[in-house]
Design a protein around this motif. Sequence first.
Motif, short mmCIF file in Angstrom:
data_model
loop_
_atom_site.label_atom_id
_atom_site.label_comp_id
_atom_site.label_asym_id
_atom_site.label_seq_id
_atom_site.Cartn_x
_atom_site.Cartn_y
_atom_site.Cartn_z
N ASN A 126 0.40 -1.15 0.03
CA ASN A 126 -0.25 0.18 -0.35
C ASN A 126 0.94 1.17 0.22
O ASN A 126 2.27 0.86 0.22
N ILE A 127 0.33 2.54 0.08
CA ILE A 127 0.59 3.58 -0.82
C ILE A 127 -0.26 4.01 0.24
O ILE A 127 -1.45 4.38 0.24
N THR A 128 0.02 5.34 1.23
CA THR A 128 -0.90 6.30 2.00
C THR A 128 -0.36 7.78 1.13
O THR A 128 1.08 8.06 1.42
N GLU A 129 -0.91 8.52 1.15
CA GLU A 129 -1.23 9.44 -0.19
C GLU A 129 -1.33 11.27 1.09
O GLU A 129 -2.86 10.57 1.33
N ILE A 130 -0.33 11.92 1.21
CA ILE A 130 -1.09 13.49 1.22
C ILE A 130 -1.23 14.06 1.27
O ILE A 130 0.25 14.92 0.20
N ILE A 131 -1.97 15.05 0.99
CA ILE A 131 -1.73 15.82 0.06
C ILE A 131 -1.82 17.22 0.32
O ILE A 131 -2.24 17.78 1.21
N ALA A 132 -0.94 18.03 -0.23
CA ALA A 132 -0.81 19.42 1.29
C ALA A 132 -0.57 21.05 0.26
O ALA A 132 -0.07 20.81 -0.33
N PHE A 133 -0.94 21.11 0.77
CA PHE A 133 -1.14 22.96 0.65
C PHE A 133 -0.86 23.73 1.46
O PHE A 133 -0.86 23.99 2.69
N GLY A 134 1.01 24.37 1.30
CA GLY A 134 1.00 25.80 1.80
C GLY A 134 0.65 26.54 1.82
O GLY A 134 -0.32 26.90 0.39
N SER A 135 1.51 28.25 1.90
CA SER A 135 1.11 29.03 2.06
C SER A 135 1.83 29.42 0.65
O SER A 135 3.18 29.12 0.51
N PRO A 136 1.68 30.40 -0.33
CA PRO A 136 2.00 31.01 -0.97
C PRO A 136 3.30 31.81 -0.40
O PRO A 136 2.51 32.55 0.21
N PRO A 137 4.14 32.31 -1.82
CA PRO A 137 5.04 32.71 -1.16
C PRO A 137 5.26 34.30 -1.88
O PRO A 137 4.14 34.40 -2.30
#
Length: 262
Positions: A126-137
Amino acid sequence: MAIEKQGSEVMHPSVETNTAAILTWVNSNHDLDQGSTRKRIYLKPGNQLYFGLATRTGRFEPGGKPSIGAFEFCENRLLVSNFTTRTTYVIENLEGGIELIKARPRQLRVAIPFEMSRILIPSGENITEIIAFGSPPPLMEEELSTRAPGPPMVDVETATKYFAVLTALCEPRLRGSSMAAVPSVQEVVERLRGSSQFRDANRSSINYHINYLADQKLPVNRWAKYMDEGRMHSKREALVAFALRFDVVREEHLDLLPDVAY
């Protein structure tokens, strides 16, 4: 955002602190009676989130123990740490198609440079997937930015046939898979036939645009000197690699292609 000046020096703009990183946790390993899990977590500045293999569910989860890594949002950057001794975490740029970095075993506080990214953690089948949204520079004010003299290195017109061909070549990787194969010439013909510009397209006409892009519009021959000891496996591969690496083709350009059902 205003730039503060002191004497003749330009100071860095202050970083806003009322931001947060967003982590969407998608678990692909699941039990038949529970289904897959999806959690959204907001990580505020200065916060840390440890994650690991939960003994109760056997899944990677936020707060699961023992911890195998951690996220931290610090100074407007999202950092990831890898506590394992043998597993590499892959962080893909969701906007760049082929851009990725790695958090190798025992590496701490690796800065994620992408505004939108996908973190992949393999475990058995299996593969765990994490979608991450950081702050725009933060962006410098346009009037203060440096304009390089002379013509730009890349000068393309998005309304042209050659750009449509280039976009079709880049499409599979822009749609989310950095490992997607570059389309063949015949596949590009079939992809573009829904457009009035390409109603009579054939392999020869598509090859003409590919050669024009490689020989006249994009400096792939010069760029190849810096990559893989100057070797290009194919013009199509070289064009896609260059166009995605330097943002010549971006996700919004997919709207230029004819509609297709996915």
